[in-house]
Design an enzyme around this catalytic site. Structure first.
Site, PDB file in Angstrom:
ATOM      1  N   LYS A   1       1.437  -9.934  -5.156  1.00 37.10           N
ATOM      2  CA  LYS A   1       0.735  -9.120  -6.151  1.00 37.10           C
ATOM      3  C   LYS A   1       1.744  -8.336  -6.987  1.00 37.10           C
ATOM      4  CE  LYS A   1       0.196  -5.544  -2.722  1.00 37.10           C
ATOM      5  NZ  LYS A   1      -0.570  -5.038  -1.605  1.00 37.10           N
TER       6      LYS A   1
ATOM      7  N   ASP B   1      15.886   3.823 -24.330  1.00 34.79           N
ATOM      8  CA  ASP B   1      16.466   2.491 -24.144  1.00 34.79           C
ATOM      9  C   ASP B   1      17.905   2.512 -23.650  1.00 34.79           C
ATOM     10  OD1 ASP B   1      14.142   1.324 -25.439  1.00 34.79           O
ATOM     11  OD2 ASP B   1      14.971   2.238 -27.258  1.00 34.79           O
TER      12      ASP B   1
ATOM     13  N   ARG C   1       0.239 -10.347   6.947  1.00 32.02           N
ATOM     14  CA  ARG C   1       0.392 -10.276   5.488  1.00 32.02           C
ATOM     15  C   ARG C   1       1.721  -9.583   5.178  1.00 32.02           C
ATOM     16  NH1 ARG C   1      -4.472  -8.332   6.496  1.00 32.02           N
ATOM     17  NH2 ARG C   1      -3.877  -6.267   5.740  1.00 32.02           N
TER      18      ARG C   1
ATOM     19  N   ARG D   1     -10.680   2.159   1.313  1.00 31.14           N
ATOM     20  CA  ARG D   1     -10.402   1.686  -0.045  1.00 31.14           C
ATOM     21  C   ARG D   1     -11.467   0.641  -0.357  1.00 31.14           C
ATOM     22  NH1 ARG D   1      -4.443  -0.687  -1.363  1.00 31.14           N
ATOM     23  NH2 ARG D   1      -5.119  -2.347   0.044  1.00 31.14           N
TER      24      ARG D   1
ATOM     25  N   HIS E   1      -6.818  -3.592   6.600  1.00 33.14           N
ATOM     26  CA  HIS E   1      -5.504  -3.092   6.184  1.00 33.14           C
ATOM     27  C   HIS E   1      -5.225  -1.774   6.896  1.00 33.14           C
ATOM     28  CE1 HIS E   1      -1.990  -3.140   3.785  1.00 33.14           C
ATOM     29  NE2 HIS E   1      -2.364  -2.296   2.851  1.00 33.14           N
TER      30      HIS E   1
ATOM     31  N   CYS F   1      17.738   8.297 -22.085  1.00 32.26           N
ATOM     32  CA  CYS F   1      16.974   8.052 -23.314  1.00 32.26           C
ATOM     33  C   CYS F   1      15.959   6.935 -23.075  1.00 32.26           C
ATOM     34  CB  CYS F   1      17.893   7.647 -24.458  1.00 32.26           C
ATOM     35  SG  CYS F   1      19.371   8.646 -24.639  1.00 32.26           S
TER      36      CYS F   1
ATOM     37  N   TYR G   1      20.344  13.744 -25.513  1.00 30.29           N
ATOM     38  CA  TYR G   1      19.267  14.610 -26.007  1.00 30.29           C
ATOM     39  C   TYR G   1      19.225  15.945 -25.275  1.00 30.29           C
ATOM     40  CZ  TYR G   1      16.836  10.836 -28.494  1.00 30.29           C
ATOM     41  OH  TYR G   1      16.490   9.845 -29.353  1.00 30.29           O
TER      42      TYR G   1
HETATM   43  C1  LIG Z   1      -0.007  -4.947  -0.450  1.00 29.54           C
HETATM   44  C2  LIG Z   1      -0.757  -5.321   0.730  1.00 29.54           C
HETATM   45  C3  LIG Z   1      -0.115  -5.772   1.901  1.00 29.54           C
HETATM   46  C4  LIG Z   1       1.377  -5.794   2.070  1.00 29.54           C
HETATM   47  O1  LIG Z   1       1.855  -4.544   2.451  1.00 29.54           O
HETATM   48  P1  LIG Z   1       3.423  -4.279   2.678  1.00 29.54           P
HETATM   49  O2  LIG Z   1       3.501  -2.890   3.140  1.00 29.54           O
HETATM   50  O3  LIG Z   1       4.063  -4.474   1.361  1.00 29.54           O
HETATM   51  O4  LIG Z   1       3.870  -5.285   3.661  1.00 29.54           O
HETATM   52  C5  LIG Z   1      -0.893  -6.233   2.931  1.00 29.54           C
HETATM   53  N1  LIG Z   1      -2.246  -6.235   2.832  1.00 29.54           N
HETATM   54  C6  LIG Z   1      -2.892  -5.780   1.741  1.00 29.54           C
HETATM   55  C7  LIG Z   1      -4.374  -5.799   1.718  1.00 29.54           C
HETATM   56  C8  LIG Z   1      -2.177  -5.316   0.659  1.00 29.54           C
HETATM   57  O5  LIG Z   1      -2.823  -4.871  -0.412  1.00 29.54           O
END
Ligand SMILES: *Cc1c(COP(=O)(O)O)cnc(C)c1O
Length: 793
Positions: free
Chosen positions: A462, A738, A647, A560, A589, A736, A687
């Site tokens: 992602k 850029d 994951r 979430r 998660h 700055c 600046y």
């Molecule tokens: C981003 C995400 C992960 C990965 O998490 P990390 O801490 O980067 O390993 C796993 N599961 C879900 C649902 C996520 O959104």
């Protein structure tokens, strides 16, 4: 080579079955079997892949010779021959050992921690004309690479240079048995691969095993460990201690100590072999920098450019073409190739071999540059055009003809193909994010080593692969056998499909507006609510789809997205009325898997997940549903929550909360010095005049990266330092939009020098600490205008 498979069976001590056939080349990589006829495929069981799984597709492609060490029903492959043995890797090594005996010239083996590739390449570059030399290609220095290298020799070489690398104890002994060097070279003992050795001595002794029967050993006397160990271990051999500081290296264009050592070792070898040194020494002046890496860049009009500045020779051309194929996706393949200068082959044979490689790799267009390749135009039967010089090509070039192609640039140094690179590359901004795909593979394998047998990985790509770019990362992950990819939004998944990624892709924040698109591209949604379930079900029915996979998200405390305890029964009831959908995976998660203070909470999440997911799994017994909980920190800290899959996110990109020492850094943000100034006392920089020059004059360097590139403005005024030629250079004044200025007082730096904003010497984790944030935010905040460059050995 040119041997009967029955003969090979006798040579490796294996049992032969099936139909005999002639073998002309050997591979262990199913993707490299592009020329099936005459290819012997050695099926090797790796940690992630089992070569035996590829026998059937390879047979269909036309491969007729196999070495196997597992169960294969040979009756299914009537036209093929099989050599059955106890261990395929050992058989490959025995075959190479037989081959070694056919080499009539001197076999030179090089080992050491650093510099062995450069030394090997420079030996090749210094080789006097008329002498036939073979050297092992690029990174072919492992337990498998070394035997494959030897199997590439023709036998009539006067010098065969083989590079040997090890990562653990015992490996060198098996390489010694294959290579049996006549002359050995050891470059130095550094910290690379130290993790499997208790002391540097132990590692040095292991490396020296390569020379157990070697009469002549060349070693670097500048390395204190070697100076002590080599004479002690091998007092009875011809030992040659090389001291680069005493060596005449007049003309060598690289002043650094490492280059001087490498060049001195290469010269010493020719001295030992009795070559005319005045001639060899003359070559020092034109030694080429050995770029170790294939660079992959975005090109104009949707092209991909692979730039191989490595030497032009036919083995490395083969490797670069394979890499091109692996990244090409649907794009047509174009090769821009110069004359091949150092081959030792007769030009007719050489260009016939090149033509064969092009055909095998599906190259549809050749642009040849140079007199020799021009002369052999007739050898090629793809679309082709030729130019005598790079200049001629550039003069006539029409950039718009390069559209949606994958292009390999491979030219000898005198052809200056970097000029072609410049016009074909997409953005000419000098700030780049360098992404090291090899390091990413290392990190993936580290996390895999923590998993149970058979456990799968869903890789999180992602936010454009956490800022590292999506396609290249996804493509690598697909090739590494990762099971699933996850993206945040449907359009990220669509882009991956359009680029040719075929593996399952999960969309985490699937929005009902994009459901039709997701079906078109076979993307699989995360379903987190009754309404998302109903609306996805409607889309699936409307499109006449059946048996479509979905992924159920449970909320166990993150709050979430996801179904909660009271939603489970209604969810089961609803799913029973939607036969068009099936649950492929169930997941949740963890909200605090990286912090010990939340461990009780995390264990509660895991227990709740187990309870709720058990109910779902029990309701659909006919399906094999995969369950997954752990993210990167979870994999390291909660192995009990690994279930069927994990994951993997940030860990892949080189960040760990638990074991940073096991990971390699993946991305480095780099730019260049565009101007240097001497600022007198009393003046200010930037600046708001915050960069005050108070006590002594300051030398500043201006670097074209600013907050619009993702360099947080809160790092202004010395809060962060860039690395310039190995030294820290603090940011002076305000950043700055850029550009920014850094203080390089006392640092040997010039306009055009590279600076590292984060990367080696300036970890992104430290930058995150300075800013009070997490590495994720910094990595995903690098602007898309910063060009991503992918490197691979
Ligand atoms: C981003 C995400 C992960 C990965 O998490 P990390 O801490 O980067 O390993 C796993 N599961 C879900 C649902 C996520 O959104």
């Amino acid at each position: 080579m040119n041997d009967l498979l029955t003969h090979i069976a006798a040579c490796v001590g294996g049992a032969f079955e099936g139909t005999d056939t002639t073998v002309v080349r050997v591979t262990t990589d199913s993707r490299r079997a592009n020329l099936p006829e005459g290819t012997l495929f050695v099926a090797i069981r790796g940690t992630n892949r089992d070569g035996h799984d590829y026998i059937e597709p390879l047979y269909r492609k036309g491969v007729r010779a196999f070495i196997v060490d597992g169960a294969v029903d040979v009756r299914r492959y009537p036209e093929a021959g099989f050599v059955r043995c106890d261990d395929s890797v050992a058989a490959l090594q025995r075959l190479a050992a037989c081959f070694r005996d056919r080499i009539r010239g001197k076999v030179v083996a090089i080992t050491g921690s650093n510099g062995k590739t450069v030394t090997k390449e420079w030996i090749a570059q210094l080789c006097p004309p008329g002498v036939k030399l073979f050297r092992s290609p690029k990174s072919y220095n492992s337990q498998i690479g070394v035997p494959l290298s030897l199997l590439m020799t023709a036998g009539d070489e006067q010098i065969a240079v083989i590079e040997a690398g090890i990562s653990r104890k015992g490996e060198m002994q098996s390489l010694e048995r294959i290579v049996r060097p006549d002359i050995g070279i050891i470059t130095n003992i550094g910290d690379a691969h130290q993790e499997n050795f208790d002391t540097p001595e132990e590692k040095a002794e292991e490396k020296l095993n390569l020379f157990a029967h070697t009469p002549t050993i060349i070693y670097n006397a500048g390395d204190p460990l070697l100076r002590r160990l080599v004479p002690a271990r091998y007092p009875d051999r011809q030992l040659i201690a090389v001291d680069a500081s005493r060596c005449d290296l007049n003309g060598l264009p690289y002043p650094d100590a490492a280059s001087r050592e490498n060049a001195a070792e290469a010269l010493t070898l020719y001295g030992v072999m009795g070559y005319d040194m005045s001639q060899v020494r003359g070559g020092l002046r034109s030694l080429q920098n050995v770029a170790m890496r294939l660079e992959l860049k975005d090109g104009i009009n949707g092209c991909k450019i692979v730039n191989d500045s490595y030497n032009s020779d036919i083995n490395s051309l083969g490797i670069a073409l394979e890499y091109l194929s692996s990244v090409a996706g649907h794009r047509e393949k174009t090769l821009i190739l110069s004359d091949i200068d150092q081959s030792g082959l007769k030009p007719d044979r050489l260009y016939a071999g090149v033509a064969e490689l092009l055909k095998a790799n599906g190259v549809t267009e050749l642009i040849g540059i140079g007199e020799e390749i021009f002369k052999h135009a007739g050898a090629f039967d793809c679309r082709k055009e030729f130019y005598l010089t790079t200049e001629n090509f550039l003069r006539g070039v029409n950039r718009s003809r390069f559209s949606k192609k994958s292009i390999l640039l491979k030219g000898g140094r005198r052809f200056q193909f970097e000029r072609i690179g410049r016009i074909l590359e997409d953005k000419i901004h000098t700030t780049v994010l360098e992404v090291n795909l090899d390091h990413m593979i290392h990190n993936l394998n580290y996390f895999r080593s923590l998993l149970r047998e058979g456990e799968q990985v869903m890789a999180m790509v992602k936010a454009s692969g956490y800022g590292n770019g999506t396609f290249e990362v996804a493509n690598m992950l697909e090739q590494q056998g990762v099971g699933f990819l996850a993206v945040a939004f449907a359009d990220e998944g669509v882009a991956l499909r359009e680029a040719g990624i075929t593996m399952p892709i999960v969309v985490l924040n699937a929005d009902s507006d994009s459901f039709d698109l997701m079906l078109d591209y076979r993307l699989e949604p995360e379903i987190y609510s009754r309404s998302s379930l109903q609306s996805f079900a409607e889309t699936v029915r409307r499109n006449g789809e059946t048996d479509y996979p979905i992924h159920i998200k449970l909320d166990t405390g993150m709050h979430r997205l996801g179904f909660e305890r009271q939603d489970i029964d209604p969810l089961i009831d609803a799913l029973k009325t939607i036969p068009e959908l099936y649950i492929r995976t169930i997941f949740t998660h963890l909200a605090g898997s990286d912090e010990a203070r939340h461990d009780d909470f995390t264990r509660g999440q895991i227990a709740l997940f187990r309870e709720l997911s058990d109910r779902l799994v029990a309701a659909f017994p006919q399906r094999h549903i995969l369950r997954h909980v752990d993210n990167s920190a979870g994999i390291e800290r909660f192995p009990e929550a690994q279930f069927d899959m994990v994951r993997l996110g940030i860990g892949l990109y080189g960040i760990s909360v638990a074991h940073q020492e096991h990971l390699l850094p993946v991305s480095a943000l780099k730019s260049r010095i565009v101007q240097i100034k001497e600022v007198p006392v009393g003046d200010t920089v930037g600046y708001g005049r915050h960069g005050i020059v108070a006590e002594h004059p300051v030398r500043t360097a201006t670097v074209p990266i600013g907050y619009a590139d993702g360099l947080n403005r809160r790092l202004s005024c010395g809060k962060w330092s860039f690395i310039v030629n190995g030294r820290k250079a603090p940011i002076i004044g305000n950043i700055c939009m850029d550009t920014c200025m850094i203080d390089i007082t006392g640092i040997d730096a010039h306009e055009g020098d590279t600076v590292t904003v984060f990367g080696e010497g300036a970890p992104v984790g430290e930058m995150a600490d300075v800013l009070g944030t997490i590495p994720y935010e910094i990595m995903t905040g690098i602007s898309t205008r910063v060009k991503r460059i992918y490197t691979k050995e």
